[in-house]
Design a protein around this motif. Structure first.
Motif, mmCIF file in Angstrom:
data_model
loop_
_atom_site.group_PDB
_atom_site.id
_atom_site.type_symbol
_atom_site.label_atom_id
_atom_site.label_comp_id
_atom_site.label_asym_id
_atom_site.label_seq_id
_atom_site.Cartn_x
_atom_site.Cartn_y
_atom_site.Cartn_z
ATOM 1 N N ILE A 147 0.815 -1.215 0.000
ATOM 2 C CA ILE A 147 0.000 0.000 0.000
ATOM 3 C C ILE A 147 0.854 1.273 0.000
ATOM 4 O O ILE A 147 0.566 2.210 -0.756
ATOM 5 C CB ILE A 147 -0.997 -0.027 1.174
ATOM 6 C CG1 ILE A 147 -2.087 -1.073 0.889
ATOM 7 C CG2 ILE A 147 -1.611 1.343 1.412
ATOM 8 C CD1 ILE A 147 -3.041 -1.318 2.041
ATOM 9 N N LYS A 151 0.606 4.238 -2.914
ATOM 10 C CA LYS A 151 0.356 5.643 -2.569
ATOM 11 C C LYS A 151 1.445 6.532 -3.168
ATOM 12 O O LYS A 151 1.165 7.632 -3.666
ATOM 13 C CB LYS A 151 0.315 5.819 -1.049
ATOM 14 C CG LYS A 151 -0.942 5.245 -0.390
ATOM 15 C CD LYS A 151 -0.903 5.465 1.118
ATOM 16 C CE LYS A 151 -2.174 4.971 1.788
ATOM 17 N NZ LYS A 151 -2.127 5.153 3.266
ATOM 18 N N ASP A 171 -8.301 -10.665 4.221
ATOM 19 C CA ASP A 171 -8.491 -9.611 5.219
ATOM 20 C C ASP A 171 -7.736 -8.330 4.891
ATOM 21 O O ASP A 171 -7.895 -7.323 5.589
ATOM 22 C CB ASP A 171 -8.107 -10.113 6.609
ATOM 23 C CG ASP A 171 -6.644 -10.529 6.720
ATOM 24 O OD1 ASP A 171 -6.036 -10.844 5.675
ATOM 25 O OD2 ASP A 171 -6.108 -10.542 7.835
ATOM 26 N N THR A 172 -6.911 -8.330 3.841
ATOM 27 C CA THR A 172 -6.205 -7.096 3.462
ATOM 28 C C THR A 172 -6.686 -6.529 2.126
ATOM 29 O O THR A 172 -6.309 -5.409 1.772
ATOM 30 C CB THR A 172 -4.686 -7.333 3.386
ATOM 31 O OG1 THR A 172 -4.394 -8.349 2.410
ATOM 32 C CG2 THR A 172 -4.136 -7.751 4.734
ATOM 33 N N LYS A 174 -9.522 -5.363 1.218
ATOM 34 C CA LYS A 174 -10.305 -4.137 1.374
ATOM 35 C C LYS A 174 -9.404 -2.920 1.543
ATOM 36 O O LYS A 174 -9.725 -1.821 1.042
ATOM 37 C CB LYS A 174 -11.244 -4.277 2.580
ATOM 38 C CG LYS A 174 -12.196 -3.109 2.774
ATOM 39 C CD LYS A 174 -13.147 -3.381 3.934
ATOM 40 C CE LYS A 174 -14.128 -2.237 4.104
ATOM 41 N NZ LYS A 174 -15.091 -2.508 5.218
ATOM 42 N N ASP A 175 -8.291 -3.071 2.226
ATOM 43 C CA ASP A 175 -7.368 -1.953 2.433
ATOM 44 C C ASP A 175 -6.763 -1.493 1.111
ATOM 45 O O ASP A 175 -6.598 -0.290 0.879
ATOM 46 C CB ASP A 175 -6.260 -2.360 3.405
ATOM 47 C CG ASP A 175 -6.787 -2.704 4.792
ATOM 48 O OD1 ASP A 175 -7.820 -2.120 5.190
ATOM 49 O OD2 ASP A 175 -6.185 -3.557 5.465
ATOM 50 N N TYR A 176 -6.435 -2.435 0.257
ATOM 51 C CA TYR A 176 -5.910 -2.078 -1.066
ATOM 52 C C TYR A 176 -6.982 -1.372 -1.895
ATOM 53 O O TYR A 176 -6.723 -0.353 -2.548
ATOM 54 C CB TYR A 176 -5.422 -3.318 -1.803
ATOM 55 C CG TYR A 176 -4.021 -3.740 -1.452
ATOM 56 C CD1 TYR A 176 -2.927 -3.258 -2.156
ATOM 57 C CD2 TYR A 176 -3.780 -4.636 -0.411
ATOM 58 C CE1 TYR A 176 -1.628 -3.646 -1.840
ATOM 59 C CE2 TYR A 176 -2.491 -5.036 -0.079
ATOM 60 C CZ TYR A 176 -1.421 -4.534 -0.799
ATOM 61 O OH TYR A 176 -0.144 -4.918 -0.493
ATOM 62 N N ALA A 178 -9.334 0.380 -1.009
ATOM 63 C CA ALA A 178 -9.668 1.713 -0.502
ATOM 64 C C ALA A 178 -8.824 2.802 -1.165
ATOM 65 O O ALA A 178 -9.171 3.986 -1.099
ATOM 66 C CB ALA A 178 -9.482 1.771 1.015
#
Length: 215
Positions: A147, A151, A171-172, A174-176, A178
């Motif tokens: 991530i 960015k 579980d990760t 969703k973070d990507y 976003a």
């Protein structure tokens, strides 16, 4: 110098827009391809990346393209122009590479199977960007900076979007997703090897459906 046309770029965008999750599919036995892909589609997945990590990949692409026309079916782990031509002939609608060469980038500019080139560095991104590519696979995502790297890429290249793959978990994901410059995420957790080997297609459908609900 030939550049990627809007037509081919729009096709890649359509693939990435069709599903936020793209399973990385390895076919170890020819009888697995259709039930596995049907299970994923029944779970809500609309994009299927069938890799060339085994000798069964090309035949699987042919079978799935015919049997599941409602899904986008493409080839992954394409590492040469010979393979690129083979998957085109098999009916692949898109091609994903783990890395890039200038030859593959140039071949993909006019290919019927639109290219999502794999990159892990800014320099590789710039090679593709010069030829008109604006969508890339970021691989291997986790060991290449994850991530924070994505960015950082957004600064000099705000017009580029990515499908990060490699080390991403349920579980990760969703973070990507976003991130503004992430269009979709690829992963192997959607096709666990033990469930594929045992033919537990119902459980694979459940994992696909549950992963989409997690987002």
């Amino acid at each position: 110098m030939n550049q990627l046309s809007d037509f081919y770029r729009d096709r890649v965008r359509s693939v990435l827009a069709a599903s936020p999750l793209i399973p990385v599919i390895t076919v170890n036995h020819p009888d697995q391809a259709l039930p596995l892909c049907r299970a994923l589609v029944e779970g809500g997945i609309r994009v299927l990346e069938i890799t060339l990590r085994t000798p069964h990949g090309i035949r699987a692409i042919e079978q799935v393209r015919t049997a599941i026309p409602e899904a986008w079916v493409g080839a992954g782990t394409v590492t040469s122009i010979t393979q690129y031509r083979d998957v085109e002939s098999a009916g692949a609608q898109f091609v994903i590479t783990p890395g890039v060469t200038e030859a593959i980038l140039r071949f993909g500019v006019t290919s019927e199977a639109s290219l999502l080139p794999g990159i892990s560095t800014i320099s590789e991104l710039m090679m593709g960007h010069d030829l008109g590519y604006r969508e890339f696979k970021f691989f291997p995502a986790e060991v290449s900076g994850g991530i924070p790297a994505l960015k950082a890429f957004a600064g000099p290249f705000p017009d580029v979007s990515f499908c990060p793959t490699g080390g991403i978990r349920r579980d990760t994901a969703k973070d990507y997703l976003a991130l503004d410059n992430v269009a979709a995420v690829g992963g192997t957790w959607l096709t666990p090897g033990d469930l594929v080997a045992s033919g537990d297609w119902a459980r694979i459908s459940e994992i696909a459906h549950g992963s989409l609900l997690d987002l």
